[in-house]
Design a protein around this motif. Structure first.
Motif, PDB file in Angstrom:
ATOM      1  N   VAL A  40       1.017  -1.114   0.160  1.00 28.12           N
ATOM      2  CA  VAL A  40      -0.137   0.004   0.000  1.00 28.12           C
ATOM      3  C   VAL A  40       0.886   1.066  -0.087  1.00 28.12           C
ATOM      4  CG1 VAL A  40      -1.786  -0.966   1.341  1.00 28.12           C
ATOM      5  CG2 VAL A  40      -0.253  -0.035   2.496  1.00 28.12           C
ATOM      6  N   GLN A  44      -0.412   7.638   2.597  1.00 26.98           N
ATOM      7  CA  GLN A  44      -1.709   7.651   2.507  1.00 26.98           C
ATOM      8  C   GLN A  44      -2.212   8.184   3.886  1.00 26.98           C
ATOM      9  OE1 GLN A  44      -3.236   3.708   2.797  1.00 26.98           O
ATOM     10  NE2 GLN A  44      -1.847   3.255   4.288  1.00 26.98           N
ATOM     11  N   VAL A  50      -7.759   2.790   0.831  1.00 24.23           N
ATOM     12  CA  VAL A  50      -6.426   2.302   0.759  1.00 24.23           C
ATOM     13  C   VAL A  50      -6.678   1.405  -0.472  1.00 24.23           C
ATOM     14  CG1 VAL A  50      -4.492   0.986   1.549  1.00 24.23           C
ATOM     15  CG2 VAL A  50      -5.834   2.263   3.374  1.00 24.23           C
ATOM     16  N   GLU A  51      -5.713   1.949  -1.441  1.00 23.92           N
ATOM     17  CA  GLU A  51      -5.508   0.847  -2.627  1.00 23.92           C
ATOM     18  C   GLU A  51      -4.263  -0.061  -2.225  1.00 23.92           C
ATOM     19  OE1 GLU A  51      -5.248   1.576  -7.470  1.00 23.92           O
ATOM     20  OE2 GLU A  51      -5.071   3.252  -6.165  1.00 23.92           O
ATOM     21  N   VAL A  52      -4.578  -1.101  -2.462  1.00 20.93           N
ATOM     22  CA  VAL A  52      -3.583  -2.065  -2.414  1.00 20.93           C
ATOM     23  C   VAL A  52      -3.157  -2.743  -3.777  1.00 20.93           C
ATOM     24  CG1 VAL A  52      -3.345  -4.479  -1.555  1.00 20.93           C
ATOM     25  CG2 VAL A  52      -4.729  -3.100  -0.258  1.00 20.93           C
TER      26      VAL A  52
END
Length: 94
Positions: A40, A44, A50-52
């Motif tokens: 990640v 952030q 959250v973009e994985v």
């Protein structure tokens, strides 16, 4: 394996700009012999979705932190990675 939880890695984008990522986890698939990493973005903000990102990787060279990352392109490979992500995420929540 060289990577540990809480480790950070730098991944360049297609323009060569480097971005810092936190390693969520790594796992190996015995059937294929491939290794995968889920990361990640380190920058952030709290409360943000959250973009994985997930990649197939190979350790290269003699350096512990020298990895070659590969995009996951096949649908079957994505499904397997998503299943593992869901399993590991569910374990962390319990």
């Amino acid at each position: 394996m060289a990577l540990e939880k809480e480790e950070r890695i730098i991944i360049p984008d297609e323009n060569g700009e480097e971005h810092l990522f936190e390693v969520l986890f790594t796992f190996d698939v015995e059937q294929t012999g491939h290794s995968y990493i889920a990361v990640v973005p380190a920058e952030q903000k709290d409360g943000e979705e959250v973009e994985v990102f997930a990649f197939r990787y190979e350790e290269k060279g003699n350096e512990e932190d020298d990895l070659a990352l590969f995009q996951i392109e096949s649908e079957d490979e994505w499904e397997m990675v998503e299943e593992m992500l869901n399993t590991l995420t569910d374990e962390d929540l319990t």
